[in-house]
Design a protein around this motif. Structure first.
Motif, short mmCIF file in Angstrom:
data_model
loop_
_atom_site.label_atom_id
_atom_site.label_comp_id
_atom_site.label_asym_id
_atom_site.label_seq_id
_atom_site.Cartn_x
_atom_site.Cartn_y
_atom_site.Cartn_z
N ARG A 144 0.84 -1.19 0.00
CA ARG A 144 0.00 0.00 0.00
C ARG A 144 0.88 1.24 0.00
O ARG A 144 1.97 1.26 0.59
CB ARG A 144 -0.92 0.02 1.22
CG ARG A 144 -1.80 -1.20 1.36
CD ARG A 144 -2.83 -1.29 0.27
NE ARG A 144 -3.79 -0.21 0.35
CZ ARG A 144 -4.88 -0.24 1.11
NH1 ARG A 144 -5.13 -1.31 1.85
NH2 ARG A 144 -5.73 0.76 1.12
N THR A 145 0.41 2.29 -0.66
CA THR A 145 1.09 3.58 -0.70
C THR A 145 0.09 4.69 -0.44
O THR A 145 -1.12 4.48 -0.53
CB THR A 145 1.78 3.80 -2.06
OG1 THR A 145 0.79 3.72 -3.11
CG2 THR A 145 2.87 2.78 -2.30
N LEU A 146 0.61 5.86 -0.14
CA LEU A 146 -0.21 7.04 0.11
C LEU A 146 -0.05 8.01 -1.05
O LEU A 146 1.07 8.26 -1.53
CB LEU A 146 0.19 7.73 1.41
CG LEU A 146 -0.16 7.00 2.72
CD1 LEU A 146 0.34 7.80 3.90
CD2 LEU A 146 -1.65 6.76 2.83
N GLU A 147 -1.15 8.57 -1.51
CA GLU A 147 -1.10 9.59 -2.54
C GLU A 147 -0.75 10.94 -1.93
O GLU A 147 -0.78 11.12 -0.71
CB GLU A 147 -2.45 9.67 -3.25
CG GLU A 147 -2.84 8.37 -3.96
CD GLU A 147 -4.19 8.49 -4.66
OE1 GLU A 147 -4.83 9.55 -4.49
OE2 GLU A 147 -4.59 7.52 -5.34
N ALA A 148 -0.42 11.88 -2.82
CA ALA A 148 -0.04 13.21 -2.35
C ALA A 148 -1.19 13.89 -1.62
O ALA A 148 -0.99 14.61 -0.63
CB ALA A 148 0.43 14.07 -3.53
N ALA A 149 -2.42 13.66 -2.09
CA ALA A 149 -3.57 14.26 -1.41
C ALA A 149 -3.75 13.69 -0.01
O ALA A 149 -4.11 14.42 0.93
CB ALA A 149 -4.84 14.02 -2.25
N GLN A 150 -3.48 12.39 0.17
CA GLN A 150 -3.60 11.80 1.50
C GLN A 150 -2.51 12.32 2.44
O GLN A 150 -2.77 12.58 3.61
CB GLN A 150 -3.52 10.27 1.39
CG GLN A 150 -4.71 9.65 0.67
CD GLN A 150 -4.53 8.16 0.48
OE1 GLN A 150 -3.47 7.70 0.09
NE2 GLN A 150 -5.58 7.40 0.75
N VAL A 151 -1.29 12.48 1.93
CA VAL A 151 -0.22 13.05 2.74
C VAL A 151 -0.56 14.48 3.15
O VAL A 151 -0.36 14.89 4.30
CB VAL A 151 1.12 13.00 1.97
CG1 VAL A 151 2.22 13.68 2.76
CG2 VAL A 151 1.49 11.56 1.67
N SER A 152 -1.09 15.24 2.21
CA SER A 152 -1.51 16.61 2.54
C SER A 152 -2.62 16.62 3.57
O SER A 152 -2.65 17.46 4.47
CB SER A 152 -1.95 17.33 1.26
OG SER A 152 -2.40 18.64 1.55
N GLY A 153 -3.55 15.66 3.48
CA GLY A 153 -4.62 15.59 4.47
C GLY A 153 -4.10 15.29 5.86
O GLY A 153 -4.56 15.87 6.85
N ILE A 154 -3.12 14.38 5.98
CA ILE A 154 -2.54 14.08 7.29
C ILE A 154 -1.82 15.30 7.84
O ILE A 154 -1.90 15.61 9.04
CB ILE A 154 -1.59 12.88 7.17
CG1 ILE A 154 -2.38 11.62 6.78
CG2 ILE A 154 -0.84 12.64 8.47
CD1 ILE A 154 -1.50 10.41 6.53
#
Length: 587
Positions: A193-203
């Motif tokens: 599993r990986t995180l998208e840039a939008a998910q990183v920004s959300g965190i």
């Protein structure tokens, strides 16, 4: 005539009860055979009981996995308290419970707050000791905040576990010494599993919004491999790439492709064309404010906003002159002749009138600008002034323009159409290219479907070419012995076959020979010849005194008959015995 002792013994044995027969049969066994029989019977009983218990054993499923030692101990204690059977996995990383109780146990443990996930939240503030210092309270609050943030981040589907470290400086009254908080986040993602840039920004936004005065740039996120995930967000922002904008471009392109496919499918078929569209969108945010003025109209048509008129009249006295002293301060000598000032054209009528006296000692009168006043005996020079200010209305237009974001600047579409299949004279289908009129028709349809705009610079290209037939890769099915379902089924069957084979070996290989030893087969029935021979022998024995020798003869006949029977039933054994005799005699 004496009776046969064997027949008498057999008849006596036949008349005994089964217990006596069983005791006599068991007495025929040696000590080794008795022990072997007991062990075989015990093994068969144990295998049957074990198989029964194993078939009734419940199916265990995973309750929780990858637990911390503290959570694992608390869950085990709760299971023991509720008398729930459990066991561990082979690696000891998971707790297994019966499959039908998994969901019930999870709900019961969740009501008790288990598992806690290895992090402590704001429940740490519930058990504050009396006399705790302010420093300890601040540390406990920071630990609780870190634990709550870790729990919140772990609720994301791709995150297996998370740890949050906050560096909150002490507040200072001096602006120069004031420092902003910082945050570091370590994410352990699930395999694959990986995180998208939008998910990183959300965190990052989640953490920055949870800690007071924490700027977004002070949040650093790292995965379990040491990759800096927050850097990906910064690079995209600096390059002007927004994942939302890229997604919107893809949606616009897919929408246009869908419209083109819908209109071409009934014409050429769903598998006879391919479409690709490139959309150039303008995401610039522009705001424009303009203020314009129209030229004024002619003076009679102009609108007057305000008008101001000012008219003044002044009697200018001659300035004093001469040498300072007594002579200068003396009054002037009276004139000897009257001073006259004739009118100048029509100016006197418009500016005013002046009446001069006939007698030098009399005063004249001035009437100008609505002012009437006597003149001094000697009239000084007269000056008048009239000012008029007129303000006209001006036309003013203020325009505020805000361009929409995501407007289409240019569209490019490429369509390739397969050859049309037609039958030749022999009835065989052969591919033939489309005519120019058909290509032009497809071109017009695509233009209308995509919303072609020549002024915008849109372009479209329609090509006709023969498609290469797709070679479908036939996935070879794995052999049945490699199928997971068959493997599991085979293992289950193998267990039962192994149990059945073991029981069969014990029954046929150990118990059956012992039973044959215990209960030997009865002797074969006598033939008429044997009966006549036996009767003659008995008569002969009764006739003379050589009874002992006749008995020996009878025993020899019986042995010979038994040897014949063995030779008929198992000739190979008899042949082997004779071969051994010959070898022994030859040696």
């Amino acid at each position: 005539m004496a009776a046969n002792p064997d027949i008498t013994a057999d008849s006596a044995a036949t008349g005994t009860d089964p217990i006596t027969r069983l005791r006599d049969a068991f007495a025929r066994l040696s000590n080794q055979q008795k022990i072997l029989l007991a062990v075989a019977l015990a093994a068969i009983v144990a295998i049957l009981v074990g198989t029964y218990l194993w078939s009734r054993q419940p199916d265990y499923r995973v309750l929780f996995a990858n637990l911390s030692e503290k959570d694992g101990g608390a869950i085990i204690a709760a299971l023991d308290q509720n008398a729930v059977p459990y066991k561990y996995s082979e690696g000891g990383t998971a707790i297994l419970v019966p499959a039908e109780k998994v969901h019930d146990i999870r709900l019961k443990l969740a009501s008790q707050g288990l598992p806690r996930g290895g992090s402590i939240g704001f429940e740490l503030m519930e058990n504050q000791k009396f006399g705790t210092s302010q420093f300890i309270e601040q540390v406990n609050f920071q630990r609780a905040l870190e634990g709550e943030l870790s729990r919140t981040i772990e609720s994301i589907s791709a995150v297996q576990s998370a740890r949050v470290h906050l560096a909150i400086p002490k507040p200072s009254v001096f602006v120069r010494e004031e420092q902003k908080p910082t945050a570091s986040v370590l994410l352990h993602l699930f395999p694959g599993r990986t995180l998208e840039a939008a998910q990183v920004s959300g965190i990052s936004h989640l953490i920055a919004s949870s800690v007071p005065q924490l700027p977004l740039s002070n949040v650093n996120i790292v995965d379990q491999n040491g990759n800096l995930l927050s850097q990906l967000k910064d690079k995209l922002t600096e390059a002007g790439l927004d994942p939302t904008q890229i997604k919107y471009v893809r949606e616009v392109e897919n929408s246009i492709i869908k419209r083109i496919e819908d209109i071409l499918t009934p014409v050429v078929g769903s598998h006879n064309f391919r479409v690709q569209v490139a959309a150039d969108l303008d995401f610039s945010h522009t705001e424009q404010t303009a203020e314009t003025f129209r030229p004024n109209g002619t003076p009679p048509e102009a609108t007057i906003r305000s008008q101001q008129t000012s008219e003044t009249a002044n009697l200018n006295q001659s300035p004093g002159g001469g040498v300072p002293g007594a002579l200068t301060n003396q009054p002037p000598v009276p004139a000897t002749a009257p001073l006259t000032q004739p009118p100048v054209g029509q100016a006197a009528a418009t500016t005013g009138t002046v009446t001069l006296p006939q007698n030098p000692n009399d005063r004249g009168q001035i009437n100008a600008a609505g002012v009437t006043s006597p003149m001094p005996p000697v009239s000084p020079p007269l000056s008048t002034r009239k000012d008029t200010t007129t303000n006209y209305e001006l036309d003013k237009t203020i325009r505020y323009t805000k361009q929409s974001i995501g407007t289409v600047r240019r569209l490019s579409a490429a369509v390739v159409v397969n050859y049309r299949m037609e039958k030749d004279k022999s009835g065989k289908e052969v591919p033939k290219p489309l005519s120019d009129s058909q290509i032009q028709q497809i071109n017009d349809l695509v233009r209308e479907a995509m919303g072609y705009n020549q002024a915008r610079g849109d372009s479209i290209s329609v090509a006709n070419a023969a498609f290469t037939p797709e070679v479908k890769e036939v996935m070879a099915e794995p052999p049945f012995w490699k199928d997971p379902e068959n493997i599991a089924f085979g293992k289950e069957i193998f267990k039962y076959l192994l149990i059945a084979g073991l029981i069969a070996y014990l029954l046929l290989g150990i118990i059956r020979p012992i039973i044959k030893t215990m209960f030997p087969p009865p002797p074969p029935a006598e033939t008429p010849e044997e009966a006549a021979l036996r009767a003659a022998a008995e008569v002969q024995i009764g006739a003379d005194d050589e009874e002992a020798s006749q008995v020996d003869i009878d025993h020899l006949a019986v042995k010979i008959q038994k040897a014949k029977d063995i030779a008929q039933s198992d000739p190979k054994a008899v042949a082997n015995i004779i071969k051994d005799w010959l070898n022994a005699n030859g040696s």
